[in-house]
Design an enzyme around this catalytic site. Structure first.
Site, mmCIF file in Angstrom:
data_model
loop_
_atom_site.group_PDB
_atom_site.id
_atom_site.type_symbol
_atom_site.label_atom_id
_atom_site.label_comp_id
_atom_site.label_asym_id
_atom_site.label_seq_id
_atom_site.Cartn_x
_atom_site.Cartn_y
_atom_site.Cartn_z
ATOM 1 N N CYS A 92 14.042 10.829 6.220
ATOM 2 C CA CYS A 92 14.275 10.636 7.779
ATOM 3 C C CYS A 92 15.395 10.535 8.296
ATOM 4 O O CYS A 92 15.390 10.732 9.595
ATOM 5 C CB CYS A 92 13.197 9.321 7.894
ATOM 6 N N GLU B 223 -0.182 7.596 -1.132
ATOM 7 C CA GLU B 223 -1.244 8.079 -2.183
ATOM 8 C C GLU B 223 -0.579 9.022 -2.961
ATOM 9 O O GLU B 223 -1.264 9.407 -4.085
ATOM 10 C CB GLU B 223 -2.657 8.327 -1.602
ATOM 11 N N LYS C 148 1.031 -1.111 -0.014
ATOM 12 C CA LYS C 148 -0.120 -0.070 -0.120
ATOM 13 C C LYS C 148 0.955 1.095 -0.138
ATOM 14 O O LYS C 148 1.361 1.704 1.079
ATOM 15 C CB LYS C 148 -1.018 -0.090 1.298
HETATM 16 P P1 NAD Z 1 2.552 9.314 6.780
HETATM 17 O O1 NAD Z 1 2.754 8.734 7.952
HETATM 18 O O2 NAD Z 1 1.774 10.503 6.459
HETATM 19 O O3 NAD Z 1 2.275 8.070 5.705
HETATM 20 C C1 NAD Z 1 2.760 6.960 5.415
HETATM 21 C C2 NAD Z 1 1.856 5.928 5.134
HETATM 22 O O4 NAD Z 1 0.784 5.829 6.136
HETATM 23 C C3 NAD Z 1 0.990 6.257 3.918
HETATM 24 O O5 NAD Z 1 0.970 5.016 3.053
HETATM 25 C C4 NAD Z 1 -0.330 6.774 4.212
HETATM 26 O O6 NAD Z 1 -1.198 6.647 3.209
HETATM 27 C C5 NAD Z 1 -0.507 5.919 5.611
HETATM 28 N N1 NAD Z 1 -1.252 6.723 6.419
HETATM 29 C C6 NAD Z 1 -1.171 8.275 6.658
HETATM 30 N N2 NAD Z 1 -2.166 8.539 7.680
HETATM 31 C C7 NAD Z 1 -2.892 7.337 7.892
HETATM 32 C C8 NAD Z 1 -3.784 6.983 9.150
HETATM 33 N N3 NAD Z 1 -4.438 8.043 9.762
HETATM 34 N N4 NAD Z 1 -3.858 5.780 9.202
HETATM 35 C C9 NAD Z 1 -3.678 4.760 8.456
HETATM 36 N N5 NAD Z 1 -2.627 5.019 7.508
HETATM 37 C C10 NAD Z 1 -2.363 6.392 7.315
HETATM 38 O O7 NAD Z 1 4.013 9.728 6.124
HETATM 39 P P2 NAD Z 1 4.639 10.716 4.851
HETATM 40 O O8 NAD Z 1 4.198 11.969 5.143
HETATM 41 O O9 NAD Z 1 4.132 9.975 3.644
HETATM 42 O O10 NAD Z 1 6.052 10.458 5.135
HETATM 43 C C11 NAD Z 1 6.873 11.039 5.799
HETATM 44 C C12 NAD Z 1 7.095 10.553 7.333
HETATM 45 O O11 NAD Z 1 7.868 9.400 7.077
HETATM 46 C C13 NAD Z 1 8.427 11.344 8.029
HETATM 47 O O12 NAD Z 1 7.776 11.275 9.289
HETATM 48 C C14 NAD Z 1 9.481 10.785 7.869
HETATM 49 O O13 NAD Z 1 10.314 10.824 8.900
HETATM 50 C C15 NAD Z 1 9.014 9.263 8.024
HETATM 51 N N6 NAD Z 1 9.999 8.325 7.292
HETATM 52 C C16 NAD Z 1 10.710 7.505 8.248
HETATM 53 C C17 NAD Z 1 11.602 6.561 7.832
HETATM 54 C C18 NAD Z 1 12.073 5.801 8.958
HETATM 55 O O14 NAD Z 1 12.957 5.035 8.363
HETATM 56 N N7 NAD Z 1 12.015 5.961 10.206
HETATM 57 C C19 NAD Z 1 11.792 6.738 6.560
HETATM 58 C C20 NAD Z 1 11.201 7.268 5.643
HETATM 59 C C21 NAD Z 1 10.290 8.010 5.966
#
Ligand code: NAD
Length: 507
Positions: free
Chosen positions: A290, A185, A182
């Protein structure tokens, strides 16, 4: 053109289920943008519970046959995948830039990491071998072997559209699992290209599937009885939710979250090298990594020259639309709203008493989602810019008396992904490595992201779970062990098979 008119003309991003690309009918869709032009380039369906269920079913149906496929054949498939990724390297990188906005050089670096994950997975026959110990008790042999879990799910963020899915897919598949991805989006196109490449490499239908969606789709995956494991990468609040909900429903979960990474600059550091490394860490990929440096801890008297050097260097960076433009050093952010949010932190910083040495908000021509790099000086640890993940090209500088003071600031931070020190002194480097409150440490390295052969070891609120992504921990995550104890008995007609020690005793 209105949003609804735009939607009727835009192509639907298909899902992948049982080897078929399906344009899912959906009442709810979201636009996919090219951040370099500000234009919508597709619309992604937000799949319903039933649509998500049917994709999971495809992965369930494919499991038994894939599980029986010899591990050497599963590894060979990854060799073919690696070859295809090399052949289509520039196409993948261009698509990452198109839907994400990072520069082409940054996209190539991302795709290189994705290829390396495949290379890691190619070694699976050596890594998955079991353990045996003959005669653990008298004439009893013990053996432990690894079995796949079943259907594994990956839920991924927008910031590495090709690399983060590949942190999961190759390892889960070579371990014998089937998979449902997944993707974000916001960046679903690179994920779909991965699906095409896996099919071209010869992966049987249903072994790898893609479903698009938001919370409704994710919640279905988290609660479904046929899903065995969830790998998640994204922001901390969602990571925590995924971990809690997934484990409550009996799933194995690894959930990597957000970050606030510290960069310590000692007074003895080479200023020019440090400024370049800090800028690359904080402003590379528009700060949307990240592992991006977010807070510089300037020790002792290096504060003034460091802030001057950073502001000077950052103000000269070439910021612009990255799609098709190799000349740009920093591309746009993911969305217009994100640009506004990141820019808003300059006002937050001023209102809390910090000073803005460089404000990246500028009037750029065109519709790209652009903002320049920013440097905030005289930040104090309790301020929001020191505590919250901004996820944009903003570097906050905290002036700190000494290295133990920097270690204390690290302890006050709820995250714990990465941290780096810049120094010429081995003792300081060792002290930092030993004591800083983060799972991934850099010594004169601005972005200490481990390569696939090592685990991606975030700590604290940057990771929820036990077994991390990458390295041998990932093989443990995607398998469960089966122990067999074996004992055979001789019959009276088998006296010629009497064990050697019995024969020896008779003599
Ligand atoms: P996000 O948390 O908004 O989204 C990540 C995924 O979760 C997406 O597929 C999204 O559809 C889903 N999602 C979002 N809200 C949700 C909810 N309420 N319920 C269920 N699913 C949900 O993250 P983003 O903005 O796409 O990416 C950036 C974030 O990812 C930053 O915080 C970054 O630090 C983190 N990140 C962490 C790492 C790591 O290895 N720790 C690596 C890359 C990115």
């Amino acid at each position: 053109m209105s949003a609804s008119e735009t939607k009727t003309t835009l192509k639907i991003v298909p899902i992948l289920s049982a080897g078929k690309w399906i344009e899912c009918p959906s009442n709810r869709t979201e636009l996919v943008f090219n951040p370099s032009t500000g234009q919508a380039i597709g619309q992604v369906p937000l799949c319903t519970v039933d649509q998500t269920d049917s994709v999971i079913q495809s992965a369930v149906n494919a499991f038994d046959t894939w599980n029986e496929t010899p591990v050497v054949e599963r590894a060979r498939l990854m060799f073919r995948m690696r070859q295809l990724m090399e052949e289509r390297f520039n196409e993948i990188a261009a698509l990452v830039t198109r839907e994400h906005g990072k520069t082409l050089a940054e996209s190539r670096a991302e795709v290189q990491r994705a290829v390396e994950m495949v290379e890691f997975a190619c070694g699976i026959p050596s890594m998955i071998v079991g353990q045996t110990l003959p005669n653990i008790a008298s004439e009893v042999d013990a053996e432990a072997v690894r079995h796949p879990l079943g259907v594994c799910v990956g839920i991924t963020p927008y910031n590495f559209p090709s690399m983060v899915p590949m942190w999961m897919i190759p390892v889960a598949l070579v371990c014998g699992n089937t998979f449902v991805l997944k993707p974000s989006e916001k960046t679903p196109l690179s994920a779909n290209l991965i699906g095409h490449l896996l099919a071209d490499a010869g992966l049987p239908d249903g072994v790898f599937n893609i479903v698009h969606g938001d919370k409704e789709c994710v919640d279905t995956l988290l609660r479904h009885p046929d899903v065995a494991a969830i790998s998640f990468v994204g922001s901390t609040p969602v990571a925590k939710y995924i971990y809690e909900t997934g484990t409550r429903h009996g799933k194995r979960v690894q959930a990597a979250g957000g970050a606030k990474n510290h960069l310590v600059i000692m007074p003895d550091a080479d200023l020019e090298i440090s400024v370049k490394a800090l800028a690359a860490s904080a402003f590379g990929c528009g700060g949307q990594r990240c592992m991006a440096g977010s807070v510089a801890l300037a020790i002792g008297n290096i504060g003034d020259p460091l802030v001057d050097g950073l502001a000077e260097h950052a103000s000269q960076m070439r910021v612009g639309p990255s799609d098709g433009n190799e000349d740009v050093e920093m591309g746009p952010l993911i969305r217009r709203e994100h640009v506004e949010r990141v820019g808003g932190f300059m006002d937050v910083a001023r209102s809390e008493g910090a000073s803005v040495a460089l404000d990246g908000r500028q009037d750029f021509a065109g519709d790209a989602f652009l903002i320049g790099p920013s440097v905030i000086d005289n930040v104090q640890s309790p301020m929001r810019v020191a505590q919250e993940e901004i996820f944009g090209p903003v570097l906050s500088v905290i002036r700190t008396k000494d290295l133990p003071g920097a270690i204390e600031l690290g302890k006050a931070c709820p995250f714990g992904n990465g941290a780096s020190i810049f120094t010429r002194d081995g003792y300081s480097a060792r002290y930092f490595k030993q004591h800083f409150n983060a799972g991934m440490i850099g010594i004169n390295v601005g972005v200490p992201a481990p390569m696939p052969w090592f685990p991606f070891t975030g700590w604290n609120q940057s990771f929820f779970g036990d077994l991390h992504i990458q390295g041998t921990e990932s093989i443990q995550f995607y398998t469960r062990q089966k122990m067999t104890l074996t004992r055979w008995f001789t019959s009276s007609s088998d006296s010629h098979l009497d064990p050697v020690w019995k024969t020896a005793r008779k003599d």
